[in-house]
Design a protein around this motif. Structure first.
Motif, PDB file in Angstrom:
ATOM      1  N   ALA A 227     -48.091   6.401  20.583  1.00  0.00           N
ATOM      2  CA  ALA A 227     -47.539   7.696  21.021  1.00  0.00           C
ATOM      3  C   ALA A 227     -47.177   8.598  19.852  1.00  0.00           C
ATOM      4  O   ALA A 227     -45.999   8.844  19.574  1.00  0.00           O
ATOM      5  CB  ALA A 227     -46.325   7.478  21.916  1.00  0.00           C
ATOM      6  N   PRO A 228     -48.167   9.106  19.106  1.00  0.00           N
ATOM      7  CA  PRO A 228     -47.872   9.879  17.898  1.00  0.00           C
ATOM      8  C   PRO A 228     -47.173  11.204  18.198  1.00  0.00           C
ATOM      9  O   PRO A 228     -47.522  11.885  19.150  1.00  0.00           O
ATOM     10  CB  PRO A 228     -49.262  10.138  17.310  1.00  0.00           C
ATOM     11  CG  PRO A 228     -50.186  10.061  18.477  1.00  0.00           C
ATOM     12  CD  PRO A 228     -49.593   9.093  19.434  1.00  0.00           C
ATOM     13  N   THR A 229     -46.181  11.497  17.392  1.00  0.00           N
ATOM     14  CA  THR A 229     -45.560  12.832  17.467  1.00  0.00           C
ATOM     15  C   THR A 229     -45.848  13.493  16.127  1.00  0.00           C
ATOM     16  O   THR A 229     -45.425  12.990  15.084  1.00  0.00           O
ATOM     17  CB  THR A 229     -44.034  12.730  17.689  1.00  0.00           C
ATOM     18  OG1 THR A 229     -43.536  11.767  16.759  1.00  0.00           O
ATOM     19  CG2 THR A 229     -43.697  12.318  19.093  1.00  0.00           C
ATOM     20  N   VAL A 230     -46.610  14.563  16.186  1.00  0.00           N
ATOM     21  CA  VAL A 230     -47.039  15.171  14.924  1.00  0.00           C
ATOM     22  C   VAL A 230     -45.903  15.960  14.283  1.00  0.00           C
ATOM     23  O   VAL A 230     -45.056  16.535  14.968  1.00  0.00           O
ATOM     24  CB  VAL A 230     -48.260  16.099  15.124  1.00  0.00           C
ATOM     25  CG1 VAL A 230     -49.507  15.305  15.393  1.00  0.00           C
ATOM     26  CG2 VAL A 230     -48.005  17.105  16.212  1.00  0.00           C
ATOM     27  N   ASP A 231     -45.904  15.959  12.957  1.00  0.00           N
ATOM     28  CA  ASP A 231     -44.942  16.743  12.182  1.00  0.00           C
ATOM     29  C   ASP A 231     -45.529  18.155  12.059  1.00  0.00           C
ATOM     30  O   ASP A 231     -46.536  18.364  11.383  1.00  0.00           O
ATOM     31  CB  ASP A 231     -44.762  16.083  10.806  1.00  0.00           C
ATOM     32  CG  ASP A 231     -43.715  16.790   9.970  1.00  0.00           C
ATOM     33  OD1 ASP A 231     -43.439  17.979  10.264  1.00  0.00           O
ATOM     34  OD2 ASP A 231     -43.178  16.165   9.043  1.00  0.00           O
ATOM     35  N   MET A 232     -44.895  19.115  12.701  1.00  0.00           N
ATOM     36  CA  MET A 232     -45.474  20.463  12.762  1.00  0.00           C
ATOM     37  C   MET A 232     -45.531  21.145  11.398  1.00  0.00           C
ATOM     38  O   MET A 232     -46.383  21.990  11.154  1.00  0.00           O
ATOM     39  CB  MET A 232     -44.693  21.333  13.751  1.00  0.00           C
ATOM     40  CG  MET A 232     -45.026  21.079  15.197  1.00  0.00           C
ATOM     41  SD  MET A 232     -46.800  20.992  15.538  1.00  0.00           S
ATOM     42  CE  MET A 232     -47.340  22.578  14.988  1.00  0.00           C
ATOM     43  N   ASP A 233     -44.588  20.760  10.488  1.00  0.00           N
ATOM     44  CA  ASP A 233     -44.648  21.348   9.141  1.00  0.00           C
ATOM     45  C   ASP A 233     -45.924  20.907   8.430  1.00  0.00           C
ATOM     46  O   ASP A 233     -46.570  21.704   7.752  1.00  0.00           O
ATOM     47  CB  ASP A 233     -43.409  20.930   8.336  1.00  0.00           C
ATOM     48  CG  ASP A 233     -42.154  21.573   8.922  1.00  0.00           C
ATOM     49  OD1 ASP A 233     -42.286  22.670   9.500  1.00  0.00           O
ATOM     50  OD2 ASP A 233     -41.073  20.967   8.826  1.00  0.00           O
ATOM     51  N   VAL A 234     -46.279  19.622   8.628  1.00  0.00           N
ATOM     52  CA  VAL A 234     -47.517  19.116   8.005  1.00  0.00           C
ATOM     53  C   VAL A 234     -48.732  19.807   8.630  1.00  0.00           C
ATOM     54  O   VAL A 234     -49.665  20.199   7.929  1.00  0.00           O
ATOM     55  CB  VAL A 234     -47.611  17.578   8.180  1.00  0.00           C
ATOM     56  CG1 VAL A 234     -48.905  17.053   7.572  1.00  0.00           C
ATOM     57  CG2 VAL A 234     -46.418  16.895   7.553  1.00  0.00           C
ATOM     58  N   VAL A 235     -48.696  19.991   9.966  1.00  0.00           N
ATOM     59  CA  VAL A 235     -49.821  20.643  10.650  1.00  0.00           C
ATOM     60  C   VAL A 235     -49.990  22.069  10.132  1.00  0.00           C
ATOM     61  O   VAL A 235     -51.107  22.497   9.801  1.00  0.00           O
ATOM     62  CB  VAL A 235     -49.620  20.631  12.186  1.00  0.00           C
ATOM     63  CG1 VAL A 235     -50.719  21.424  12.882  1.00  0.00           C
ATOM     64  CG2 VAL A 235     -49.600  19.209  12.711  1.00  0.00           C
ATOM     65  N   SER A 236     -48.876  22.803  10.005  1.00  0.00           N
ATOM     66  CA  SER A 236     -48.933  24.183   9.484  1.00  0.00           C
ATOM     67  C   SER A 236     -49.540  24.205   8.092  1.00  0.00           C
ATOM     68  O   SER A 236     -50.368  25.064   7.761  1.00  0.00           O
ATOM     69  CB  SER A 236     -47.535  24.782   9.413  1.00  0.00           C
ATOM     70  OG  SER A 236     -47.052  24.989  10.680  1.00  0.00           O
ATOM     71  N   GLN A 237     -49.091  23.249   7.291  1.00  0.00           N
ATOM     72  CA  GLN A 237     -49.589  23.155   5.914  1.00  0.00           C
ATOM     73  C   GLN A 237     -51.106  22.894   5.906  1.00  0.00           C
ATOM     74  O   GLN A 237     -51.837  23.518   5.144  1.00  0.00           O
ATOM     75  CB  GLN A 237     -48.850  21.995   5.253  1.00  0.00           C
ATOM     76  CG  GLN A 237     -48.842  22.024   3.740  1.00  0.00           C
ATOM     77  CD  GLN A 237     -48.174  20.758   3.210  1.00  0.00           C
ATOM     78  OE1 GLN A 237     -47.205  20.260   3.784  1.00  0.00           O
ATOM     79  NE2 GLN A 237     -48.723  20.242   2.125  1.00  0.00           N
TER      80      GLN A 237
END
Lengths: 95, 530
Positions: free
Chosen positions: B52-62
């Protein structure tokens, strides 16, 4: 269905129900968009949503009608009139 | 109602059912399985989703910013972010799309980057037509069965038209059945289980048909709409309505119109936007984001959500600086009543509007829809083998039974075979090669079982062979998972995986019990092979 058939003129009924009903329902959808008094999206989407019911009614009528020419004439009238409306709308735009 | 009308309706009900029985079974059975395809089976199929991965949105933005610099200018204004989930893709996916193509392609073209949902390491890069990327995405059991249900893998428009027409015939069968069996509404709980097989099959057919009539009508209606609307009806209606002007048509029905680019730099706050959406709709799941004019002062971000308090999925519109603009239908900001109704049609067909219990209800009713045309055909055939001058011989009856067990049973086996296959593929084959196995195993397996139906043997024996293979396939799932998978029934790391494996075990044992219970009964029957 050949022996003791409940239907008269069974081949013509098959043709009317399977081909003419589908064609009529399909042609009626764009035709209806030319006269329904709604906004653009409803004018387009409402006939599409009615399509299954429209086809069902025409299909059942083709088999249930006492005489096969009744549904044939009805469908031809509906199809030709709606095709005419489509043509008018499209040719009006190019004129 | 006149008796002649009833007779006509009865004849119509019989013939429509018989002519469409096998195809309707194929579509309805795969539809019942497809209810659980996204996200449940997709999660079961992909080990990356077991945690059940929860993505880190700061990493996604980067990542979005980093790869935006790497793609050519034409690809920077239209970016799609698919978050890893059982709904769309199991990997974090960034798609940089140019709608007008580039120097190599005239059609819509994309650079696609896919990342591991845990470590964010880049796993794949694709460059080419967008359509090709979507067509060649990694398949799993869930997506394969779901897509097969939609168009029988015949593609557009043929497959969709065929499933749409089957929706129409289901509507005919349901409505005519409702009228001709209406007196059974007074006997909704009558089921003569202890009578002969023919009697209880007839009772079951009528009762299941009547109890599920509303569902069958809804599925027939929505199925016909989903199959035929996009390929024939909508283009025709819109073409006439806009007097043949394709640009006006696209403009009116585009859910996400492209903003005017100001050429003024202003960072798009994707992370803040997602956090704001999560705060506004805490029960909804964000499936994907579309960034238009990214890092421009006029940037617009659309988030597609599912679940929460609404029945259908929803689009949330934000400015690039994280200012919330509005929430709208998933079809876009189109005024009118019909869009609201249309928004209800999709969840009603897929059963994804009320949690797992509604889904299980949809699966049960979907299986009933699949069984009804087959039981109806069996009744029709059985009736013609009885009497002093039967119109169907015992041999012909046996052949019909073998045909049904071969085609319909073959489909069930082919679907079940995909589950153990998925476990083996996950353990032994690289993900990009999975597509080369799933389709062939499904279609050749099905074909093989159809070929077995040609062997002259008593149909009851063939039925028992079908049950034995089904039990074997179902019973193989849990042990294979224990041997090859990271989460399984014994360690219980993911409840969903354990439930699926347990369900397969239960079905396998139930079929074995059925075989054991019916062994004596089968031996007592007259068996002939034609």
């Amino acid at each position: 269905m050949q022996r003791h058939s409940a239907f008269s003129a069974i081949r013509r009924r098959h043709l009317v129900a399977c081909v003419l009903a589908l064609l009529t329902a399909v042609v009626m959808i764009p035709g209806m968009t030319t006269y329904l008094p709604f906004n653009v999206s409803d004018r387009i989407l409402l006939p599409i949503m009615l399509f299954p019911l429209l086809w069902l009614a025409l299909f059942l009528y083709a088999y249930l009608a006492e005489r096969v020419w009744h549904p044939t004439v009805l469908m031809l009238v509906l199809m030709v009139s709606h095709a005419g409306l489509c043509y008018q709308a499209l040719s009006g735009a190019s004129a | 109602m006149k008796s002649v009308t009833l007779k006509k309706l009865f004849t119509l009900h019989s013939w429509v059912g018989i002519l469409t029985a096998i195809l309707l079974f194929i579509i309805a059975f795969t539809g019942a399985v497809a209810v659980l395809a996204r996200p449940e089976i997709k999660i079961w199929s992909n080990e990356q989703l077991h945690t059940a991965p929860t993505v880190d949105m700061d990493v996604v933005s980067q990542l979005v910013n980093q790869y935006q610099q790497q793609v050519p200018e034409a690809f920077r204004d239209n970016i799609h972010v698919y978050f890893p989930s059982g709904h769309q893709t199991h990997l974090l996916t960034l798609i940089y799309e140019s709608h007008d193509g580039d120097e190599q392609y005239d059609t819509a073209v994309a650079h696609v980057y896919q990342f591991s949902p845990d470590t964010y390491t880049r796993l794949q890069h694709y460059y080419g037509p967008t359509k090709t990327f979507y067509e060649n995405r990694k398949q799993d059991v869930g997506s394969f069965i779901g897509e097969f249900h939609a168009d029988l893998h015949l593609g557009e428009p043929l497959g969709l038209i065929l499933t749409g027409v089957m929706g129409l015939t289901l509507l005919v069968s349901a409505v005519t059945g409702l009228v001709i069996h209406r007196r059974y509404f007074r006997e909704l709980f009558t089921f003569r289980r202890k009578k002969s097989r023919d009697v209880w099959v007839t009772d079951a057919h009528k009762l299941v048909g009547l109890w599920g009539s509303l569902f069958h009508i809804v599925i027939g209606f929505t199925g016909a709409f989903l199959g035929l609307a996009t390929v024939i009806l909508l283009p025709a209606a819109a073409f006439v309505s806009f007097n043949g002007d394709q640009d006006k048509l696209i403009e009116a029905f585009t859910a996400m119109p492209e903003p005017v680019i100001s050429q003024t730099y202003e960072p798009t706050q994707l992370s803040q936007i997602v956090h704001d959406a999560e705060g506004r709709y805490p029960d909804a799941r964000i499936l994907n984001a579309t960034l238009m004019a990214h890092n421009d002062a006029n940037a617009v971000v659309y988030l597609r959500t599912q679940g929460g308090t609404t029945v259908g999925s929803k689009l949330l519109k934000y400015k690039g600086d994280a200012t919330f603009i509005k929430a709208m239908s998933s079809l876009g900001d189109i005024p009118g009543v019909s869009v609201k109704v249309l928004d209800l049609l999709f969840p009603l067909h897929f059963g994804n509007f009320g949690g797992i219990f509604i889904k299980l209800l949809w699966v049960t009713l979907g299986l009933a829809t699949a069984v009804l045309p087959i039981s109806g055909t069996m009744m029709w055939l059985s009736k013609r083998t009885r009497g002093q001058t039967p119109s169907v011989s015992r041999c012909a009856y046996g052949r019909w039974n073998r045909l049904i067990i071969g085609t319909c049973g073959g489909l069930v086996l082919a679907c079940c075979a995909l589950f153990p296959l998925q476990i083996v593929l996950n353990a032994l084959v690289p993900p990009q090669a999975h597509n080369g196995f799933i389709g062939p195993v499904f279609f050749y397996g099905w074909l093989l079982w159809c070929a077995v139906a040609l062997i002259p043997q008593p149909h009851r024996r063939f039925w028992r062979q079908f049950c034995a293979v089904l039990a074997l396939l179902c019973l193989s799932v849990a042990p294979l998972h224990i041997a090859l998978g990271s989460s399984h029934l014994l360690n219980g790391t993911r409840l969903l995986v354990s439930v699926f494996d347990g369900a397969f075990l239960a079905i396998g044992f139930a079929v074995l019990l059925y075989l054991r219970y019916n062994r004596g009964a089968a031996n007592n029957k007259e068996v002939t092979s034609c």
